[in-house]
Scaffold this motif. Structure first.
Motif, PDB file in Angstrom:
ATOM      1  N   LEU A   1     -21.175  73.883  93.125  1.00  0.00           N
ATOM      2  CA  LEU A   1     -20.535  73.733  94.439  1.00  0.00           C
ATOM      3  C   LEU A   1     -21.544  73.718  95.587  1.00  0.00           C
ATOM      4  O   LEU A   1     -21.236  73.219  96.666  1.00  0.00           O
ATOM      5  CB  LEU A   1     -19.503  74.846  94.641  1.00  0.00           C
TER       6      LEU A   1
ATOM      7  N   ASN B   1     -22.127  69.949  95.237  1.00  0.00           N
ATOM      8  CA  ASN B   1     -20.912  69.165  95.451  1.00  0.00           C
ATOM      9  C   ASN B   1     -19.741  70.111  95.691  1.00  0.00           C
ATOM     10  O   ASN B   1     -19.118  70.597  94.738  1.00  0.00           O
ATOM     11  CB  ASN B   1     -20.635  68.268  94.233  1.00  0.00           C
ATOM     12  N   ASP B   2     -19.450  70.386  96.958  1.00  0.00           N
ATOM     13  CA  ASP B   2     -18.409  71.364  97.282  1.00  0.00           C
ATOM     14  C   ASP B   2     -16.996  70.807  97.125  1.00  0.00           C
ATOM     15  O   ASP B   2     -16.021  71.490  97.425  1.00  0.00           O
ATOM     16  CB  ASP B   2     -18.607  71.919  98.694  1.00  0.00           C
ATOM     17  N   LYS B   3     -16.884  69.578  96.623  1.00  0.00           N
ATOM     18  CA  LYS B   3     -15.567  68.978  96.394  1.00  0.00           C
ATOM     19  C   LYS B   3     -15.264  68.819  94.904  1.00  0.00           C
ATOM     20  O   LYS B   3     -14.329  68.102  94.535  1.00  0.00           O
ATOM     21  CB  LYS B   3     -15.472  67.629  97.105  1.00  0.00           C
ATOM     22  N   SER B   4     -16.023  69.492  94.064  1.00  0.00           N
ATOM     23  CA  SER B   4     -15.762  69.442  92.623  1.00  0.00           C
ATOM     24  C   SER B   4     -14.546  70.311  92.299  1.00  0.00           C
ATOM     25  O   SER B   4     -14.625  71.543  92.328  1.00  0.00           O
ATOM     26  CB  SER B   4     -16.984  69.937  91.834  1.00  0.00           C
ATOM     27  N   ILE B   5     -13.421  69.676  91.986  1.00  0.00           N
ATOM     28  CA  ILE B   5     -12.185  70.403  91.693  1.00  0.00           C
ATOM     29  C   ILE B   5     -12.365  71.311  90.482  1.00  0.00           C
ATOM     30  O   ILE B   5     -11.939  72.475  90.477  1.00  0.00           O
ATOM     31  CB  ILE B   5     -11.015  69.424  91.450  1.00  0.00           C
TER      32      ILE B   5
ATOM     33  N   SER C   1     -10.051  76.602  99.241  1.00  0.00           N
ATOM     34  CA  SER C   1     -10.624  75.247  99.218  1.00  0.00           C
ATOM     35  C   SER C   1      -9.924  74.376  98.188  1.00  0.00           C
ATOM     36  O   SER C   1      -9.697  73.182  98.411  1.00  0.00           O
ATOM     37  CB  SER C   1     -12.126  75.311  98.900  1.00  0.00           C
TER      38      SER C   1
ATOM     39  N   LEU D   1      -8.116  70.821  99.041  1.00  0.00           N
ATOM     40  CA  LEU D   1      -8.582  69.573  98.438  1.00  0.00           C
ATOM     41  C   LEU D   1      -7.547  68.931  97.525  1.00  0.00           C
ATOM     42  O   LEU D   1      -7.436  67.712  97.468  1.00  0.00           O
ATOM     43  CB  LEU D   1      -9.873  69.821  97.639  1.00  0.00           C
ATOM     44  N   SER D   2      -6.795  69.769  96.794  1.00  0.00           N
ATOM     45  CA  SER D   2      -5.901  69.233  95.771  1.00  0.00           C
ATOM     46  C   SER D   2      -4.428  69.239  96.176  1.00  0.00           C
ATOM     47  O   SER D   2      -3.616  68.503  95.602  1.00  0.00           O
ATOM     48  CB  SER D   2      -6.055  70.035  94.474  1.00  0.00           C
TER      49      SER D   2
END
Length: 234
Positions: free
Chosen positions: A98, A101-105, A130, A134-135
């Protein structure tokens, strides 16, 4: 003093060895590197097929060391640790992903649930938050609210539950333990209303708590936890 100097020397030697190894890997012939990657990828797949977690991790570590720019292998390592029940290692690996890549689900999920498992609620909360942002996953919002409640962040918890009451879908369920071997599933909305009642109850607002529990029971009349909580308002 001699012991400290010895430890510093050993640390220097270790860091030098790591740096030299990384440099050597970086200068690998591209064709050889592809061949080694293919071997480790195949070994990883076989190890996972045969449930050999330790061998799978070794293959992934080889791939990570040889391909430090490819975050996919680190992500895969976090998943292996998580599925093996090694929550702390899973959390540490996922938090490293993270940072890149802080958008890795996937890594958000692993970090959130792993940190919760080891009792690090303060650290797990931002990952659940988060994950929801995001999701749009309502269960992540419920987990956020539950942890906020556990940490006595009552205004934040109440806001999370109000959002859930408004946005929960009819087919979304939350499981509650009914006995040591049995769970009871209730609607997400009923679970959120029950949590609202718990928040009010903790704050001494019995009238609001009672109304929330009654609303939860109107949706799910057999909701055992809501029944128990309602009895506390009398």
């Amino acid at each position: 003093m001699k012991r400290v100097l010895f430890m510093l020397l050993m640390a220097f030697c270790a860091s030098t060895t790591i740096a030299q190894t990384a440099d050597s890997l970086a200068r690998l012939d591209p064709k050889l590197k592809r061949s080694l990657n293919a071997i480790d990828q195949s070994a990883y797949q076989m190890a996972m097929r045969y449930n050999d977690v330790n061998s799978a991790k070794v293959s992934l570590y080889n791939l990570i060391a040889r391909n430090p720019e490819d975050i996919r292998y680190v992500e895969m390592l976090g998943t292996v640790y998580y599925e093996a029940g090694q929550a702390m290692s899973a959390a540490l690996v996922s938090m490293d992903v993270l940072k890149v890549n802080d958008k890795s689900i996937t890594s958000l999920e692993i970090a959130a649930y792993s940190l919760e498992q080891v009792g690090a609620l303060e650290k797990s909360l931002p990952y659940f938050e988060s994950l929801y942002l995001l999701s749009g996953d309502n269960f992540s919002l419920y987990k956020s609210g539950f942890i906020q409640y556990s940490l006595k962040k009552y205004p934040e918890a109440l806001n999370s539950m109000n959002m859930l009451v408004k946005n929960a879908k009819p087919d979304e369920k939350v499981g509650f333990p009914k006995s040591q071997t049995e769970n009871q599933e209730v609607s997400m909305k009923a679970a959120a209303l029950n949590m609202k009642g718990m928040i009010y109850l903790d704050q001494g607002s019995k009238i609001e708590a009672k109304a929330a529990f009654e609303e939860a029971l109107a949706l799910n009349p057999d909701f055992d936890m809501a029944k128990e909580n309602l009895a506390k308002t009398n």
